[in-house]
Design an enzyme around this catalytic site. Sequence first.
Site: not given
Length: 276
Positions: A17, A66, A103, A125
């Site tokens: 990034s 997150k 995302d 998941a």
Amino acid sequence: MKKWFAVIGNPISHSLSPYMHEAWLQESKIDASYIPIHVEEGKLEEAVKGLKLLGCSGWNVTVPYKKEIIPFLDEIDDSAKGIGAVNTVVKSEDNRFIGYNTDGLGFIQSLGLIPPTPQILLLGAGGAARGIAHALKQSGFRNIFIANRTRANAEQLVNDLQIGQAIELHEAEERLDDFDIIIQTTPQGMKNQENTLPIHLHKIKEHAIVADIVYNPLVTPFLEEANKYNVRTINGLGMLVHQGAIAFSYWNGIKPNSDKMVERLTEQLGGNYVNR
């Protein structure tokens, strides 16, 4: 004061990034910088307070924060609420820090042309799977099956998002020729990580699309296996770039050149762009 942006996570040294956003800032002639910040376990709240105090204009959030970051923000966008995870924080004009999730939409943009009503198999998941599943639902896809090593986690994702159906990994493998798109969202295949396959692909449908959200290496063991069959493969670089471009536009009001960045990062990683 000069604008500055960041990405926080643990680990963070592998992140592309900073390279990507610094290049976009230069191309857009924006006087700002973008830095990686390693946040030690248990120090997230302090880190967020520090970012706010030091005037950070916005930041990205990567693993494992997150979900954890949500209580420390002033507001959560509907996209992040639905997913239950934040990967982008935007500073508003009234100095409020708002969490978004780019995302899933970034992943969908990386897919390109896909069948009109595909049967989709989502492997995993976790947070990435949650973001992609939410974006698929928002984009109108309904035939989604979620398979995970721990079935209870897949069922939780199905219940939380009210989408699709949870199945066992062995069932996914047996029914593989039912699926038009297979999306691998686990860390398996990431550089320095476990290289076993989540499922075997010998029953895959001809001309199916096989995607892996891992981008380093560009060709994961899962994609390497898929390349033995007559299918289209997509690595995780497109998702990385497109989700980053959305975040960049939130911060700066400018949409950067995603295609050019995919080429640049592919070259930096020393490989050919395998998406085909």
